[in-house]
Design a protein around this motif. Structure first.
Motif, mmCIF file in Angstrom:
data_model
loop_
_atom_site.group_PDB
_atom_site.id
_atom_site.type_symbol
_atom_site.label_atom_id
_atom_site.label_comp_id
_atom_site.label_asym_id
_atom_site.label_seq_id
_atom_site.Cartn_x
_atom_site.Cartn_y
_atom_site.Cartn_z
ATOM 1 N N GLY A 2 -4.474 39.958 38.179
ATOM 2 C CA GLY A 2 -3.238 40.497 38.707
ATOM 3 C C GLY A 2 -3.026 41.972 38.482
ATOM 4 O O GLY A 2 -1.913 42.462 38.630
ATOM 5 N N ARG A 3 -4.056 42.704 38.120
ATOM 6 C CA ARG A 3 -3.944 44.148 37.898
ATOM 7 C C ARG A 3 -4.284 44.881 39.196
ATOM 8 O O ARG A 3 -5.047 44.400 40.004
ATOM 9 N N VAL A 4 -3.698 46.081 39.369
ATOM 10 C CA VAL A 4 -3.920 46.870 40.575
ATOM 11 C C VAL A 4 -4.559 48.202 40.200
ATOM 12 O O VAL A 4 -4.048 48.922 39.350
ATOM 13 N N PHE A 5 -5.664 48.492 40.870
ATOM 14 C CA PHE A 5 -6.351 49.771 40.709
ATOM 15 C C PHE A 5 -6.420 50.428 42.082
ATOM 16 O O PHE A 5 -6.688 49.756 43.075
ATOM 17 N N THR A 6 -6.170 51.738 42.142
ATOM 18 C CA THR A 6 -6.276 52.461 43.405
ATOM 19 C C THR A 6 -7.136 53.697 43.215
ATOM 20 O O THR A 6 -7.243 54.229 42.111
ATOM 21 N N TRP A 7 -7.753 54.126 44.317
ATOM 22 C CA TRP A 7 -8.558 55.345 44.316
ATOM 23 C C TRP A 7 -8.748 55.794 45.750
ATOM 24 O O TRP A 7 -8.473 55.070 46.684
ATOM 25 N N GLY A 8 -9.199 57.031 45.889
ATOM 26 C CA GLY A 8 -9.424 57.591 47.218
ATOM 27 C C GLY A 8 -8.430 58.683 47.535
ATOM 28 O O GLY A 8 -7.954 59.394 46.650
ATOM 29 N N GLN A 9 -8.100 58.815 48.803
ATOM 30 C CA GLN A 9 -7.192 59.857 49.272
ATOM 31 C C GLN A 9 -5.760 59.525 48.868
ATOM 32 O O GLN A 9 -5.293 58.403 49.062
ATOM 33 N N GLY A 10 -5.062 60.514 48.319
ATOM 34 C CA GLY A 10 -3.707 60.272 47.835
ATOM 35 C C GLY A 10 -2.661 61.216 48.394
ATOM 36 O O GLY A 10 -1.569 61.303 47.847
ATOM 37 N N ASP A 11 -2.970 61.907 49.485
ATOM 38 C CA ASP A 11 -2.076 62.959 49.991
ATOM 39 C C ASP A 11 -0.697 62.470 50.424
ATOM 40 O O ASP A 11 0.246 63.238 50.492
ATOM 41 N N GLN A 12 -0.528 61.192 50.706
ATOM 42 C CA GLN A 12 0.768 60.633 51.094
ATOM 43 C C GLN A 12 1.370 59.770 49.978
ATOM 44 O O GLN A 12 2.233 58.938 50.227
ATOM 45 N N CYS A 13 0.885 59.964 48.752
ATOM 46 C CA CYS A 13 1.327 59.183 47.585
ATOM 47 C C CYS A 13 0.947 57.712 47.709
ATOM 48 O O CYS A 13 1.483 56.870 46.997
ATOM 49 N N GLN A 14 0.024 57.390 48.592
ATOM 50 C CA GLN A 14 -0.335 55.996 48.848
ATOM 51 C C GLN A 14 -1.083 55.345 47.685
ATOM 52 O O GLN A 14 -1.242 54.126 47.683
ATOM 53 N N ILE A 37 0.351 40.889 39.731
ATOM 54 C CA ILE A 37 0.397 41.075 41.178
ATOM 55 C C ILE A 37 -0.483 40.007 41.812
ATOM 56 O O ILE A 37 -1.636 39.815 41.418
ATOM 57 N N VAL A 38 0.066 39.302 42.813
ATOM 58 C CA VAL A 38 -0.655 38.190 43.432
ATOM 59 C C VAL A 38 -1.130 38.494 44.850
ATOM 60 O O VAL A 38 -1.944 37.749 45.397
ATOM 61 N N ASP A 39 -0.615 39.566 45.462
ATOM 62 C CA ASP A 39 -1.047 39.901 46.815
ATOM 63 C C ASP A 39 -0.853 41.389 47.060
ATOM 64 O O ASP A 39 0.062 42.003 46.496
ATOM 65 N N LEU A 40 -1.710 41.953 47.884
ATOM 66 C CA LEU A 40 -1.639 43.371 48.268
ATOM 67 C C LEU A 40 -1.843 43.489 49.766
ATOM 68 O O LEU A 40 -2.565 42.684 50.367
ATOM 69 N N ALA A 41 -1.240 44.505 50.355
ATOM 70 C CA ALA A 41 -1.471 44.838 51.758
ATOM 71 C C ALA A 41 -1.502 46.356 51.858
ATOM 72 O O ALA A 41 -0.791 47.048 51.140
ATOM 73 N N MET A 42 -2.352 46.847 52.737
ATOM 74 C CA MET A 42 -2.500 48.287 52.882
ATOM 75 C C MET A 42 -2.296 48.713 54.322
ATOM 76 O O MET A 42 -2.779 48.060 55.238
ATOM 77 N N GLY A 43 -1.547 49.791 54.499
ATOM 78 C CA GLY A 43 -1.397 50.422 55.801
ATOM 79 C C GLY A 43 -2.217 51.695 55.809
ATOM 80 O O GLY A 43 -2.973 51.961 54.870
ATOM 81 N N ALA A 44 -2.057 52.494 56.831
ATOM 82 C CA ALA A 44 -2.819 53.742 56.933
ATOM 83 C C ALA A 44 -2.499 54.686 55.778
ATOM 84 O O ALA A 44 -3.395 55.330 55.233
ATOM 85 N N SER A 45 -1.227 54.771 55.381
ATOM 86 C CA SER A 45 -0.826 55.687 54.314
ATOM 87 C C SER A 45 0.226 55.079 53.389
ATOM 88 O O SER A 45 1.021 55.787 52.785
ATOM 89 N N HIS A 46 0.266 53.768 53.302
ATOM 90 C CA HIS A 46 1.194 53.114 52.381
ATOM 91 C C HIS A 46 0.596 51.800 51.899
ATOM 92 O O HIS A 46 -0.380 51.324 52.456
ATOM 93 N N MET A 47 1.188 51.263 50.829
ATOM 94 C CA MET A 47 0.723 49.999 50.269
ATOM 95 C C MET A 47 1.909 49.114 49.931
ATOM 96 O O MET A 47 3.009 49.593 49.676
ATOM 97 N N LEU A 48 1.642 47.815 49.887
ATOM 98 C CA LEU A 48 2.622 46.811 49.494
ATOM 99 C C LEU A 48 1.992 45.910 48.442
ATOM 100 O O LEU A 48 0.798 45.611 48.525
ATOM 101 N N ALA A 49 2.783 45.494 47.478
ATOM 102 C CA ALA A 49 2.317 44.553 46.458
ATOM 103 C C ALA A 49 3.375 43.472 46.284
ATOM 104 O O ALA A 49 4.565 43.719 46.463
ATOM 105 N N LEU A 50 2.935 42.289 45.927
ATOM 106 C CA LEU A 50 3.827 41.160 45.678
ATOM 107 C C LEU A 50 3.558 40.644 44.278
ATOM 108 O O LEU A 50 2.413 40.315 43.949
#
Length: 108
Positions: A2-14, A37-50
């Motif tokens: 249930g842990r979330v890790f992010t990396w890559g382009q961050g110019d939109q705070c995504q 965290i049990v689910d994630l969804a990603m858009g072009a420049s935003h993210m969602l977590a549940l």
């Protein structure tokens, strides 16, 4: 786990690290580290977590309302609960008001 890790382009705070910096290596999202965290969804420049309690969070570019906060904000720098996924119990107001989280997938 249930842990979330992010990396890559961050110019939109995504990436959700309270910055517009790019990350070349996976970095844990500290603001969500105390919850599962049990689910994630990603858009072009935003993210969602549940989270496991059914509370949704969003962050990143929100100029078109895609973050679900009921506003057309520029950027949400860190995960923020989507409060519109809560509802008040009818008939209560003021100090007696009660707010409950909507069950994920339910209709309002």
């Amino acid at each position: 786990s249930g842990r979330v890790f992010t990396w890559g382009q961050g110019d939109q705070c995504q990436l959700g690290h309270d910055s517009t910096n790019n990350e070349s290596e996976p970095r844990e999202l500290e603001s969500l580290s105390k919850m599962r965290i049990v689910d994630l969804a990603m858009g072009a420049s935003h993210m969602l977590a549940l989270d496991e309690k059914g509370v949704p969070y969003s962050w990143g570019k929100g100029a078109n309302g895609q973050l679900g906060h009921g506003e057309m904000g520029e950027k949400e720098r860190m995960p923020r609960p989507i409060e519109l996924c809560r509802r008040m119990i009818k008939g209560l107001s003021g100090a007696d008001a009660e707010i409950r989280d909507m069950e994920w997938g339910s209709f309002y």
